[in-house]
Design a protein around this motif. Structure first.
Motif, PDB file in Angstrom:
ATOM      1  N   PRO A 244      52.932  42.396  24.626  1.00  0.00           N
ATOM      2  CA  PRO A 244      53.967  42.329  23.582  1.00  0.00           C
ATOM      3  C   PRO A 244      55.342  42.074  24.178  1.00  0.00           C
ATOM      4  N   GLY A 245      56.028  41.104  23.619  1.00  0.00           N
ATOM      5  CA  GLY A 245      57.371  40.795  24.069  1.00  0.00           C
ATOM      6  C   GLY A 245      57.456  40.017  25.361  1.00  0.00           C
ATOM      7  N   LYS A 246      56.312  39.623  25.903  1.00  0.00           N
ATOM      8  CA  LYS A 246      56.298  38.882  27.164  1.00  0.00           C
ATOM      9  C   LYS A 246      55.632  37.525  26.981  1.00  0.00           C
ATOM     10  N   GLU A 247      55.903  36.627  27.923  1.00  0.00           N
ATOM     11  CA  GLU A 247      55.287  35.318  27.873  1.00  0.00           C
ATOM     12  C   GLU A 247      53.846  35.397  28.368  1.00  0.00           C
ATOM     13  N   ARG A 248      53.061  34.432  27.923  1.00  0.00           N
ATOM     14  CA  ARG A 248      51.691  34.348  28.395  1.00  0.00           C
ATOM     15  C   ARG A 248      51.693  33.988  29.872  1.00  0.00           C
ATOM     16  N   GLU A 249      50.869  34.669  30.672  1.00  0.00           N
ATOM     17  CA  GLU A 249      50.815  34.407  32.101  1.00  0.00           C
ATOM     18  C   GLU A 249      49.379  34.174  32.554  1.00  0.00           C
ATOM     19  N   LEU A 250      49.240  33.322  33.540  1.00  0.00           N
ATOM     20  CA  LEU A 250      47.948  33.063  34.142  1.00  0.00           C
ATOM     21  C   LEU A 250      47.642  34.176  35.136  1.00  0.00           C
ATOM     22  N   VAL A 251      46.512  34.837  34.971  1.00  0.00           N
ATOM     23  CA  VAL A 251      46.171  35.898  35.919  1.00  0.00           C
ATOM     24  C   VAL A 251      45.046  35.494  36.864  1.00  0.00           C
ATOM     25  N   ALA A 252      44.176  34.582  36.436  1.00  0.00           N
ATOM     26  CA  ALA A 252      43.078  34.152  37.298  1.00  0.00           C
ATOM     27  C   ALA A 252      42.574  32.796  36.839  1.00  0.00           C
ATOM     28  N   ALA A 253      42.034  32.052  37.760  1.00  0.00           N
ATOM     29  CA  ALA A 253      41.433  30.758  37.432  1.00  0.00           C
ATOM     30  C   ALA A 253      40.285  30.506  38.387  1.00  0.00           C
ATOM     31  N   ILE A 254      39.314  29.754  37.900  1.00  0.00           N
ATOM     32  CA  ILE A 254      38.155  29.427  38.730  1.00  0.00           C
ATOM     33  C   ILE A 254      37.751  27.996  38.439  1.00  0.00           C
ATOM     34  N   SER A 255      37.472  27.256  39.496  1.00  0.00           N
ATOM     35  CA  SER A 255      37.076  25.866  39.347  1.00  0.00           C
ATOM     36  C   SER A 255      35.650  25.774  38.813  1.00  0.00           C
ATOM     37  N   TRP A 256      35.242  24.567  38.470  1.00  0.00           N
ATOM     38  CA  TRP A 256      33.897  24.355  37.932  1.00  0.00           C
ATOM     39  C   TRP A 256      32.820  24.862  38.891  1.00  0.00           C
ATOM     40  N   SER A 257      32.976  24.552  40.170  1.00  0.00           N
ATOM     41  CA  SER A 257      31.977  24.959  41.157  1.00  0.00           C
ATOM     42  C   SER A 257      32.103  26.418  41.541  1.00  0.00           C
ATOM     43  N   GLY A 258      33.253  26.990  41.233  1.00  0.00           N
ATOM     44  CA  GLY A 258      33.507  28.354  41.683  1.00  0.00           C
ATOM     45  C   GLY A 258      34.082  28.406  43.089  1.00  0.00           C
ATOM     46  N   GLY A 259      34.229  27.247  43.713  1.00  0.00           N
ATOM     47  CA  GLY A 259      34.705  27.206  45.077  1.00  0.00           C
ATOM     48  C   GLY A 259      36.189  27.436  45.233  1.00  0.00           C
TER      49      GLY A 259
END
Length: 122
Positions: free
Chosen positions: A41-56
């Motif tokens: 609440p009251g904050k911008e959306r942030e990226l916390v994790a990402a994973i590629s298609w292969s998982g590599g």
């Protein structure tokens, strides 16, 4: 267009764990990366994790490194975010998104889920 549905959120205490799931349907993940974002609440959306298609390839925000782990099961069109040692500051709505890696890491993904609430009590 891929449809994404998150699940697994809830109310937990500090130090507990949760595992979020992101299920894809329609065109499924189609070789794309998946990102996990959160918005408090009251904050911008942030990226916390990402994973590629292969998982590599993976990405973690400094605030969650060592506590959160992204994984995926492409055969079942599902990705996961394992969240350990949760803190009250992790409280937010968590979203998954799917697109090419560059669009994920710049928050310009075309496909988003509806979000799942995670609340961590002290």
């Amino acid at each position: 267009q891929v449809q994404l549905v998150e699940s697994g959120g809830g109310l937990v205490q500090a130090g507990d764990s949760l595992r979020l799931s992101c299920a894809a349907s329609g065109r499924t993940f189609s070789g794309n990366a998946v990102g996990w974002f959160r918005q408090a609440p009251g904050k911008e959306r942030e990226l916390v994790a990402a994973i590629s298609w292969s998982g590599g390839s993976t990405y973690y925000a400094d605030s969650v490194k060592g506590r959160f782990t992204a994984s995926r099961d492409n055969a079942n069109n599902t990705t996961y975010l394992q969240m350990n040692k949760l803190k009250p500051e992790d409280t937010a709505v968590y979203y998954c998104a799917s697109d090419r890696w560059a669009r994920i890491t710049t928050a310009r993904a075309n496909s988003w889920g509806q979000g799942t609430q995670v609340t961590v009590s002290p």
